[in-house]
Scaffold this motif. Sequence first.
Motif, PDB file in Angstrom:
ATOM      1  N   UNK A 115       0.829  -1.210   0.000  1.00 17.90           N
ATOM      2  CA  UNK A 115       0.000   0.000   0.000  1.00 17.90           C
ATOM      3  C   UNK A 115       0.861   1.257   0.000  1.00 17.90           C
ATOM      4  N   UNK A 116       2.030   1.193   0.665  1.00 17.10           N
ATOM      5  CA  UNK A 116       2.938   2.333   0.695  1.00 17.10           C
ATOM      6  C   UNK A 116       3.480   2.686  -0.676  1.00 17.10           C
ATOM      7  N   UNK A 117       3.659   1.678  -1.549  1.00 20.20           N
ATOM      8  CA  UNK A 117       4.083   1.957  -2.918  1.00 20.20           C
ATOM      9  C   UNK A 117       3.006   2.714  -3.690  1.00 20.20           C
ATOM     10  N   UNK A 118       1.767   2.472  -3.326  1.00 17.58           N
ATOM     11  CA  UNK A 118       0.650   3.046  -4.077  1.00 17.58           C
ATOM     12  C   UNK A 118       0.152   4.359  -3.474  1.00 17.58           C
ATOM     13  N   UNK A 119       0.725   4.751  -2.345  1.00 23.03           N
ATOM     14  CA  UNK A 119       0.288   5.981  -1.677  1.00 23.03           C
ATOM     15  C   UNK A 119       0.695   7.212  -2.479  1.00 23.03           C
ATOM     16  N   UNK A 120      -0.037   8.285  -2.303  1.00 19.29           N
ATOM     17  CA  UNK A 120       0.275   9.574  -2.927  1.00 19.29           C
ATOM     18  C   UNK A 120       0.396  10.644  -1.860  1.00 19.29           C
ATOM     19  N   UNK A 121       1.590  11.174  -1.612  1.00 13.69           N
ATOM     20  CA  UNK A 121       2.854  10.748  -2.207  1.00 13.69           C
ATOM     21  C   UNK A 121       3.338   9.459  -1.558  1.00 13.69           C
TER      22      UNK A 121
END
Length: 276
Positions: free
Chosen positions: A144-150
């Motif tokens: 999920x951290x890879x997909x977070x913005x930012x």
Amino acid sequence: MNPRQYLLAAMLALPAFGAAQAADVELWRLDCGSIRIGDLSAFSDTLRYQGEERTLTDSCYLIRHDASYMLWDTGLPAALLGASQEGGGMKPSLATTIKDQLSEIGVAPEKIETVGISHNHFDHVGQAADFPQARLLIGKADLDGFRAEPPAFAVDPSLVKPWLDGKGALEAVEGDKDVFGDGSVVMLSTPGHTHGSHSLLVRLAGQGAVLLSGDTVHFEEQFDNNGVPPFNVDRAQSLASMDRLQDMAKALNATLVVQHDANDIAKLPAFPAGAK
């Protein structure tokens, strides 16, 4: 995952820890870079290590389970080959690639079927995309951290692009994960450094159990002084995960290897030798 689900996951994992190991398992320690730290106090939220400098290793590992190969972490990106470590701050550098090391022992990159990731920081996923055919295993919260913005701190989604684009097999891991289903290689939930951090248990017929720390700690002294870096996401979870690894090491009489500690990684044979 709610507390009941965590309890169920733990109960399901328990038989695996005690399972009889039938597979032939071998473990190699790979050189996946180093990081020169100009001020080691950045790794303590109580400001220990004032004025100290240190070079941390960035180790990753190849595991053979019968004829199947797995990588545990993939180190720094190849773009850092030969990078200078002069000056202050944190200076990462890479001396060789995983592919080059695999070639020394006759393992083609295409033979890597599984890539297990301790957590989503760039120095642990740097060369993952060199193995796009592999199934990627990573903690759900870190995915999920890879997909977070930012993206979260020290996270570079481009390093795992094949899986984020849906082109590679991907498994988001919650709790513990018995990788091969026989208890010989188990991802252990050790959150605190990141929300989805994992360590790895590898059972070897000769050497016995080996515990690979991920970033539960960065060097051995942190176990002794309960040292937690300020960039960890949860202090209480960090301490609980440290306790879990130490207790498991005692229970299994395991070799506990801190992946960023040069003295600790020397507990395993130097490449190209492997441990069995």
